[in-house]
Motif scaffolding. Sequence first.
Motif, PDB file in Angstrom:
ATOM      1  N   SER A  73       0.862  -1.179   0.000  1.00  0.00           N
ATOM      2  CA  SER A  73       0.000   0.000   0.000  1.00  0.00           C
ATOM      3  C   SER A  73       0.897   1.228   0.000  1.00  0.00           C
ATOM      4  O   SER A  73       1.642   1.470   0.955  1.00  0.00           O
ATOM      5  N   ASP A  74       0.865   1.997  -1.090  1.00  0.00           N
ATOM      6  CA  ASP A  74       1.745   3.155  -1.233  1.00  0.00           C
ATOM      7  C   ASP A  74       1.277   4.312  -0.358  1.00  0.00           C
ATOM      8  O   ASP A  74       0.083   4.468  -0.080  1.00  0.00           O
ATOM      9  N   TYR A  75       2.224   5.163   0.026  1.00  0.00           N
ATOM     10  CA  TYR A  75       1.895   6.353   0.803  1.00  0.00           C
ATOM     11  C   TYR A  75       2.784   7.518   0.372  1.00  0.00           C
ATOM     12  O   TYR A  75       3.846   7.336  -0.226  1.00  0.00           O
TER      13      TYR A  75
ATOM     14  N   LEU B  23       4.283  11.111   2.273  1.00  0.00           N
ATOM     15  CA  LEU B  23       4.418  11.908   3.486  1.00  0.00           C
ATOM     16  C   LEU B  23       4.746  13.345   3.097  1.00  0.00           C
ATOM     17  O   LEU B  23       5.608  13.579   2.258  1.00  0.00           O
TER      18      LEU B  23
ATOM     19  N   ARG C 194       8.016   9.416  -0.460  1.00  0.00           N
ATOM     20  CA  ARG C 194       7.122   8.329  -0.842  1.00  0.00           C
ATOM     21  C   ARG C 194       7.674   7.003  -0.349  1.00  0.00           C
ATOM     22  O   ARG C 194       8.889   6.816  -0.246  1.00  0.00           O
TER      23      ARG C 194
ATOM     24  N   THR D 204       6.162   2.649   0.842  1.00  0.00           N
ATOM     25  CA  THR D 204       5.135   1.609   0.746  1.00  0.00           C
ATOM     26  C   THR D 204       5.068   0.841   2.056  1.00  0.00           C
ATOM     27  O   THR D 204       6.110   0.521   2.650  1.00  0.00           O
TER      28      THR D 204
ATOM     29  N   ASP E 107       7.276  -1.123   7.116  1.00  0.00           N
ATOM     30  CA  ASP E 107       7.479   0.042   6.255  1.00  0.00           C
ATOM     31  C   ASP E 107       8.640  -0.231   5.306  1.00  0.00           C
ATOM     32  O   ASP E 107       9.719  -0.646   5.735  1.00  0.00           O
TER      33      ASP E 107
ATOM     34  N   HIS F 111      10.849   1.864   2.967  1.00  0.00           N
ATOM     35  CA  HIS F 111      11.113   3.283   2.711  1.00  0.00           C
ATOM     36  C   HIS F 111      12.607   3.448   2.485  1.00  0.00           C
ATOM     37  O   HIS F 111      13.410   3.084   3.346  1.00  0.00           O
TER      38      HIS F 111
ATOM     39  N   HIS G 132       7.359   6.159   7.286  1.00  0.00           N
ATOM     40  CA  HIS G 132       5.996   6.080   7.814  1.00  0.00           C
ATOM     41  C   HIS G 132       6.017   5.815   9.314  1.00  0.00           C
ATOM     42  O   HIS G 132       6.953   5.188   9.831  1.00  0.00           O
TER      43      HIS G 132
ATOM     44  N   PRO H 250      -0.077  10.908   8.525  1.00  0.00           N
ATOM     45  CA  PRO H 250      -1.037  10.310   7.589  1.00  0.00           C
ATOM     46  C   PRO H 250      -2.352  10.027   8.308  1.00  0.00           C
ATOM     47  O   PRO H 250      -2.357   9.726   9.514  1.00  0.00           O
TER      48      PRO H 250
ATOM     49  N   LEU I 112      -6.760   0.559   4.590  1.00  0.00           N
ATOM     50  CA  LEU I 112      -5.963   0.954   3.426  1.00  0.00           C
ATOM     51  C   LEU I 112      -6.309   0.108   2.200  1.00  0.00           C
ATOM     52  O   LEU I 112      -6.838  -0.995   2.322  1.00  0.00           O
TER      53      LEU I 112
END
Length: 317
Positions: A6-8, A10, A18, A20, A35, A37, A241, A272, A303
């Motif tokens: 699930s991408d995110y 910040l 960015r 996942t 996470d 990252h 994240h 988030p 999510l």
Amino acid sequence: MKVDASDYVLSGSGRQRRGTLLRVRWSESVVGFADLHTWPELGQPSVEELLRVQRGELWDLALLASRREGEARARGEALPRGARQHRLWMSTWDLSVGRVLQARRDGFSTVKLKLNAEDLPGEARRLAALVGWWGDELRLRLDLNSKATPDSLARFLATLPCRMRELIDYIEDPFPFVADVWSEFSRREGVRLAWDQPLREESSQEAEARELGCVRIWKPLWESEPKPGWSRVVVTSSLGHPVGSLWAATEAVRVAPHEVHGCASHVVYDAPVGFAVNMRGDRIAELERGECGVGFTKSLASLSWRECAGGGAGVGR
């Protein structure tokens, strides 16, 4: 084992990153989260590449985190994360009298500050302007990302007010590592130095830094646990994240429960939705009753997840 992603994104203070989140089903009863990252500008592979090839040290470390987190969830246990944390500021331009006083009121004993090695005279002036508000107990950790020189840093230290200089806990990665240079600088200036240069395996330079008595900065999602023998180990998150920050905080409790760590980097970004991290003074608040793993059970379930198909899932250790 089945992996979903699930991408995110910040955002905060003009910064954006960015990454996942991974959801890994290890068995019918063990499902854990981690996470993923990275910082490609530091030479790391991108998240997209890791999702495609599904192998390598960063991938394996994410799987390791997800497995341990999932095992705690399966047992119905909350992972502890109550070690003390420092307050992080990304620039001296983020400093103000109000923020310094707030950090003191919030109970922080230590501040980490990233310095601009290209303007150390200006950095010294901005710090000196706050000396009357700093107090006598707020320790200072300075990070230069190996971009200063011994001479420029010595001049910076010489222009700091004595009161503030005496509060320096350590200087992280002051300039490129050469054992004799680091040793002489530390001795001459009376400051402790810290090593933060994640590597796949311990290098000869890292072994030399350990022998010099340097502090070891450890990012659990970027490198394996350091070998024993370091004078101190300070665990920090990877500016990713909140799920990753809280995993780092649980590792901090495990490896050095009485140290002041750097896992509260969530303050750098806007939280988030559904992933706010509460503090109790300079500690991350423990999980609410009924939560387990690193928490966020409802938020993680809400999510959008996609199946992560790639070259090979890897093996969590």
